[in-house]
Design an enzyme around this catalytic site. Structure first.
Site, PDB file in Angstrom:
ATOM      1  N   ASP A 126      29.158 101.368  96.434  1.00 16.37           N
ATOM      2  CA  ASP A 126      29.819 100.565  95.825  1.00 16.37           C
ATOM      3  C   ASP A 126      31.275 100.533  96.333  1.00 16.37           C
ATOM      4  O   ASP A 126      32.122 101.659  95.780  1.00 16.37           O
ATOM      5  CB  ASP A 126      29.841 100.494  94.232  1.00 16.37           C
ATOM      6  N   LYS A 130      29.840 112.883  91.223  1.00  3.72           N
ATOM      7  CA  LYS A 130      31.024 113.293  91.756  1.00  3.72           C
ATOM      8  C   LYS A 130      32.346 113.062  90.602  1.00  3.72           C
ATOM      9  O   LYS A 130      32.102 112.212  89.776  1.00  3.72           O
ATOM     10  CB  LYS A 130      31.251 112.094  92.887  1.00  3.72           C
ATOM     11  N   ASP A 184      35.868 105.093  98.416  1.00  6.13           N
ATOM     12  CA  ASP A 184      36.778 104.289  97.813  1.00  6.13           C
ATOM     13  C   ASP A 184      37.816 104.674  96.546  1.00  6.13           C
ATOM     14  O   ASP A 184      38.683 104.051  96.402  1.00  6.13           O
ATOM     15  CB  ASP A 184      36.384 102.863  97.599  1.00  6.13           C
ATOM     16  N   ASP A 207      29.665 106.905  99.992  1.00 11.04           N
ATOM     17  CA  ASP A 207      29.677 106.010  98.514  1.00 11.04           C
ATOM     18  C   ASP A 207      29.203 104.795  98.941  1.00 11.04           C
ATOM     19  O   ASP A 207      29.224 104.332 100.273  1.00 11.04           O
ATOM     20  CB  ASP A 207      31.026 106.066  97.866  1.00 11.04           C
TER      21      ASP A 207
END
Length: 311
Positions: free
Chosen positions: A38, A232, A257, A36
């Protein structure tokens, strides 16, 4: 928990990574690394410390590195520009965003006829990916839909060619866009209701903002129905990656995250998962009596922790 090894098959707790040996075992076990962006590689326009070195380390060891993001505000080409500006090596064919996956879904899965159009709630990056797939669209960044003011059905003529509504993160969301999208779906049983992703929040360097899921929430409430989600944790995104890259799920790890997108995405696809704590998920969500039922295989504070392998 600081395990002596990285075997997580007999525990429901995430293996806490903390030593050079742990990171070396991880490097040995996985050939394909999905990241990922961000909250993992950067926060807003600020690079996570050590991210560049870790990605270089993985490439040095001949690992496949792919970037999988739910952010639909940028096209893959624009994402490449962001990587470049931050000094991070990335290639367009390594980048998979929910905007790209949505366009592929409409063209290849829905097989929407070429004479049909998509009404867009979203930004320029989403429009660019639709154009690349040869999909006609209206709405989006069109000035007509981005002026503040009242909306009246009496002053609006719907486009009969609209066959789908696609909603992503839109920082210019307004009542006009919601009203048009609502009526396209309401008036046409064959009009698909799609969302790029369902993230409730969006991380920036300064803090959280409402995400794409929050933008589409008024439509869900008004229509009394759920959309088809593309990003996702849905499998559509992984199918999109599989179509472009050959990988063994047993030797692939998803680094993220966020528990309800990144980690659930990895688990649903049969991948291993590594949670970092530099973004959405906090320590309190994975430990203690109120911990989430979604458990990553591994957890470390930051992607930069893997720099221990360089020592």
């Amino acid at each position: 928990m600081t395990p002596a090894s990285l075997d997580t098959t007999t525990t429901t707790m995430a293996a806490r990574l903390s030593t050079r040996e742990h990171y070396a075992d991880l490097l040995d076990k996985y050939d394909t690394w999905l990241f990922d962006c961000d909250g993992v590689l950067w926060q807003g326009d600020k690079l996570i410390e050590g991210a560049t070195e870790v990605l270089q380390l993985l490439r040095h060891h001949k690992k496949s590195v792919l970037f999988v993001t739910n952010n639909a505000t940028k096209s893959r080409k624009n994402y490449k520009k962001k990587f470049d500006s931050l000094g991070v090596e990335a290639h367009v064919d390594e980048i998979f965003g929910s905007a790209f996956a949505s366009a592929v879904y409409i063209s290849s899965v829905m097989k929407m006829p070429k004479d049909k159009k998509v009404y867009v709630i979203g930004m320029a990056g989403l429009e660019e990916e639709l154009r690349e797939e040869g999909i006609q669209y209206i709405g989006g960044t069109d000035p007509e839909d981005n002026t503040l003011g009242s909306f009246s059905l009496a002053d609006w003529t719907p486009d009969p060619a609209v066959g789908a509504v696609l909603c992503g993160l839109d920082t210019s969301i307004n009542y006009t866009k919601l009203s048009k999208a609502f009526n396209y779906i309401l008036r046409n049983d064959g009009c698909a209701f799609l969302v790029t992703n369902e993230d409730s929040t969006y991380p920036t360097a300064e803090g959280l903002l409402p995400g794409a899921g929050s933008v589409s929430a008024p439509l869900r409430y008004a229509l009394g129905r759920d959309p088809i989600a593309i990003g996702k944790p849905k499998g559509t995104m992984l199918d999109c990656i599989r179509a472009k890259h050959d990988f063994d799920p047993k030797r692939t790890i998803m680094v993220g995250d966020r528990l309800n997108t990144d980690i659930e995405f990895g688990k649903a696809g049969g991948l291993s998962t590594l949670l970092v704590l530099t973004g959405i998920t906090k320590e309190s969500e994975i430990t203690g009596p109120n911990a989430s039922p979604t458990v990553p295989d591994y957890v470390t504070n930051s992607i930069g922790d893997l720099r221990a392998l360089l020592s």
